[in-house]
Structure formats: C-alpha cells, structure tokens
Write an enzyme that holds these catalytic residues in place. Sequence first.
Site, short mmCIF file in Angstrom:
data_model
loop_
_atom_site.label_atom_id
_atom_site.label_comp_id
_atom_site.label_asym_id
_atom_site.label_seq_id
_atom_site.Cartn_x
_atom_site.Cartn_y
_atom_site.Cartn_z
N LYS A 72 0.80 -1.23 0.00
CA LYS A 72 0.00 0.00 0.00
C LYS A 72 0.84 1.29 0.00
O LYS A 72 0.39 2.31 -0.48
CB LYS A 72 -0.97 0.00 1.19
CG LYS A 72 -2.07 -1.04 1.05
CD LYS A 72 -3.09 -0.94 2.17
CE LYS A 72 -4.17 -2.00 1.99
NZ LYS A 72 -5.26 -1.87 2.97
N ASN A 81 -4.71 2.02 -1.74
CA ASN A 81 -5.20 0.65 -1.93
C ASN A 81 -5.91 0.51 -3.27
O ASN A 81 -6.37 -0.58 -3.61
CB ASN A 81 -6.13 0.22 -0.79
CG ASN A 81 -7.49 0.85 -0.92
OD1 ASN A 81 -7.61 2.00 -1.34
ND2 ASN A 81 -8.52 0.11 -0.58
N ASP A 104 -10.16 2.54 1.51
CA ASP A 104 -10.47 1.92 2.81
C ASP A 104 -11.22 2.92 3.69
O ASP A 104 -12.29 2.62 4.25
CB ASP A 104 -9.18 1.49 3.53
CG ASP A 104 -8.58 0.21 2.96
OD1 ASP A 104 -9.33 -0.57 2.36
OD2 ASP A 104 -7.37 0.02 3.13
N ALA A 148 -4.03 1.86 15.70
CA ALA A 148 -3.31 2.94 15.01
C ALA A 148 -2.55 2.38 13.81
O ALA A 148 -1.55 2.95 13.38
CB ALA A 148 -2.36 3.64 15.97
N GLY A 149 -3.02 1.25 13.25
CA GLY A 149 -2.39 0.66 12.07
C GLY A 149 -2.96 1.27 10.79
O GLY A 149 -3.53 2.37 10.80
N GLY A 150 -2.83 0.51 9.69
CA GLY A 150 -3.25 1.02 8.39
C GLY A 150 -4.73 1.36 8.31
O GLY A 150 -5.11 2.40 7.76
N GLY A 159 -17.86 -4.62 9.61
CA GLY A 159 -16.74 -4.45 8.69
C GLY A 159 -17.06 -4.89 7.27
O GLY A 159 -16.37 -4.51 6.32
P1 NDP Z 1 -2.22 -3.29 11.21
O1 NDP Z 1 -1.38 -4.47 11.47
O2 NDP Z 1 -1.64 -2.14 10.44
O3 NDP Z 1 -2.74 -2.68 12.62
C1 NDP Z 1 -3.32 -3.51 13.58
C2 NDP Z 1 -3.74 -2.68 14.78
O4 NDP Z 1 -4.39 -3.55 15.70
C3 NDP Z 1 -2.58 -2.04 15.53
O5 NDP Z 1 -2.98 -0.78 16.01
C4 NDP Z 1 -2.35 -3.02 16.70
O6 NDP Z 1 -1.84 -2.38 17.84
C5 NDP Z 1 -3.78 -3.44 16.99
N1 NDP Z 1 -3.84 -4.72 17.68
C6 NDP Z 1 -3.73 -5.96 17.14
N2 NDP Z 1 -3.87 -6.90 18.09
C7 NDP Z 1 -4.08 -6.24 19.26
C8 NDP Z 1 -4.30 -6.65 20.61
N3 NDP Z 1 -4.34 -7.95 20.94
N4 NDP Z 1 -4.48 -5.70 21.55
C9 NDP Z 1 -4.44 -4.40 21.22
N5 NDP Z 1 -4.22 -3.93 19.97
C10 NDP Z 1 -4.06 -4.84 19.00
O7 NDP Z 1 -3.52 -3.84 10.51
P2 NDP Z 1 -4.58 -3.01 9.62
O8 NDP Z 1 -4.81 -1.71 10.28
O9 NDP Z 1 -4.16 -3.05 8.21
O10 NDP Z 1 -5.87 -3.94 9.75
C11 NDP Z 1 -6.60 -4.00 10.96
C12 NDP Z 1 -7.87 -4.77 10.70
O11 NDP Z 1 -8.68 -4.02 9.80
C13 NDP Z 1 -7.66 -6.15 10.05
O12 NDP Z 1 -8.38 -7.10 10.80
C14 NDP Z 1 -8.27 -6.01 8.67
O13 NDP Z 1 -8.93 -7.19 8.28
C15 NDP Z 1 -9.28 -4.90 8.89
N6 NDP Z 1 -9.56 -4.15 7.65
C16 NDP Z 1 -10.84 -4.14 7.23
C17 NDP Z 1 -11.18 -3.46 6.09
C18 NDP Z 1 -12.59 -3.47 5.63
O14 NDP Z 1 -12.85 -3.01 4.52
N7 NDP Z 1 -13.53 -3.95 6.44
C19 NDP Z 1 -10.17 -2.72 5.29
C20 NDP Z 1 -8.84 -2.76 5.86
C21 NDP Z 1 -8.57 -3.47 7.00
P3 NDP Z 1 -0.25 -2.11 18.02
O15 NDP Z 1 0.03 -0.85 17.25
O16 NDP Z 1 -0.11 -1.96 19.48
O17 NDP Z 1 0.44 -3.32 17.46
#
Ligand code: NDP
Length: 286
Positions: free
Chosen positions: A72, A93, A108, A132-134, A249
């Site tokens: 991305k 994306n 997204d 705070a991910g993607g 979602g």
């Molecule tokens: P990333 O890996 O970039 O970010 C994941 C985030 O989740 C981080 O902030 C991480 O925290 C947090 N996290 C994961 N596990 C835990 C936990 N056990 N406790 C606390 N925080 C947690 O992933 P994306 O942002 O790309 O994707 C996140 C979700 O969004 C995925 O499940 C994906 O399927 C979904 N998604 C859905 C879309 C849709 O159209 N419905 C489109 C895009 C994504 P930390 O920073 O602390 O690691």
Amino acid sequence: MSALNFLPTLTGCFAQPAAENPTVVMMEAAYRHHGIHARYVNMEVPPEKLAEAVRGAKAQGYVGFNCSLPHKVAVIEHLDTLGDSAKVIGAVNCAVKRGERWIGENTDGKGFLSSLEEVTDPKGKRIVIFGAGGASRAIAVELALAGAAKITLVNRSEPRGAELSELLKRETESEIELVNWRGRYRLPESTDVVVNATSIGLFPDMDACLELDVESLMPHMVVADVIPNPPLTNLLRAASQRGCRTLDGLGMLVNQGATNIEYWTGTTPDKGLMRAALEAVFLRPE
Ligand code: NDP
C-alpha cells in the site's frame, strides 16, 4: 448484430498472500450483475516484484488495480499522483487509470465513511478509534477531513499511536487525543462514535474481545467494527445489547469495493448484491 468482444476490461489486486483475499467474490458478482465485461483477478506479488507487476498491468491495459498488504505504501512511487486523502494517509489501496495518468486513491477510509454516513454525519462528532495501524490511519484521516470535532486514538503501542496522532494534528483541524491502551478502557459519555480498527476478533480468533468496559457503551453511540469476517464480532454483539446502533466491517469492505468499481468503470454497483456474495463465502456464527 453487435461485434463479438472477447477482451474484458482488466482489474485485480496485488498482494502477498493473495489467496485469501475475498474482494474478488463481490467484484465479479457486481460485474456479472451489471453486464460489465470485466474481470477482477487476485495476483500473488512479492515486494521485489511490485515494480514489474505494475509495469505489466499498465502494459496489459488494466483500468485499475487494488493493492493490499504489503504494497500500500510501496506502490506510490509507481503512480503519477495521489488523491487528496491518499496523500495525507500516505497509503494507496486503489490505483485508477485516468487518461494516460495513474492516480492513487485510498478507498479503505472512504468505504468506512460511506458506511458511517448511512447512519450519522461525522461532522462535529466525538470519535474514539481503537488501533493505530493502516485501517485506523485511513479511517481517522477521512473522519478528520469530514469534520470530526475530536478523535481519541486508543492504542497499545505508544510509538505507533504517537505517529498517527502527530499526522492528524499536522494535517487536519480535528482535536486529537492519544490514549496509551493499558487495561480496560472506559469510553467518555460524550463519545458519539466508537470504532474498532484493530485486528481483534478477526477469523479465526473470533472469541477475542477488546479491553473495553462494555458498561460504558451508551445507546446514543454508533459502534463500528472493521472486522469483515465474522461480521458479527463480540464488540458489535455487546454494543447491540447495550442499545447502540452498529456497523459491521462487511459494510466497509463492500463500500470500498463499490467505490473501486465506480472509479474503474463509472458504474455505481448494487451494494446489496455485493454484500450477499461475500456473506455466502464468510463463516457466520449463529
Ligand atoms: P495493522 O497491522 O496495520 O494494525 C493492527 C492494529 O491492531 C494495531 O494498532 C495493533 O496495535 C492493533 N492490535 C492488534 N492486536 C491487538 C491486541 N491484541 N491488543 C491491542 N491492539 C491490538 O492492521 P490493519 O490496520 O491493516 O488492519 C486491521 C484490521 O482491519 C484487520 O483485521 C483487517 O482485516 C481490517 N480491515 C478491514 C477493512 C474493511 O474493509 N472492512 C479494510 C482494511 C482493514 P499495536 O500498534 O499496538 O500493534
């Protein structure tokens, strides 16, 4: 009699891994339903082959393509320009061919925004986002650009939260608060919209729960989850029981795909049909 045409319009997705990406199901269902002579193909592309893959798509006459993980950000250097929110998000994306130029968009966040706008206008709202991910980045930027009054980011890793918080403060007008997620988070009563943008609850870890005090969910709140599979997460189940309006979602995924089709073909697809196509392949408990 019209001339025979065996050449479809080409679209698809570059990802690694690519095999589990379900987007193809709803895109091809929409193409078939609307009589659009197009195909959507999942393509397994490793990072070191991305440049070749993009060159190949351009050479073969693709009208656009999606980029999923891990491409991305890396895809940006292969495009001519970025849409406004993609520029702020710093991730693409959806690549779109307009004339001879390739534009990078981020659908997204736009998909999430369309889902939310079906139930409430984010303008002036106080929003709590977990993660705070993607996904969080795309959603938070769109919500801030749409005029959210305040965005509270609740994240486990502090550096990641701080990076997104700084970006939002720099690029948008919304008030931004960062909470270091330790223990059970209690939502402020003034919260209007709650978003789970973490991967907690995604198949196969469907039993996982956010560290959230569910007693702080109030009926006036809209609660959204980015997890598309399963659509009914523990968070949404708890929110419904507390009287909140919920958004799953799957809706975000469908809206994102519908926006891609609009960009690529100019057709506004039937979202209900796209959702049904996805529901048929996703596991649904209960
Ligand atoms: P990333 O890996 O970039 O970010 C994941 C985030 O989740 C981080 O902030 C991480 O925290 C947090 N996290 C994961 N596990 C835990 C936990 N056990 N406790 C606390 N925080 C947690 O992933 P994306 O942002 O790309 O994707 C996140 C979700 O969004 C995925 O499940 C994906 O399927 C979904 N998604 C859905 C879309 C849709 O159209 N419905 C489109 C895009 C994504 P930390 O920073 O602390 O690691």
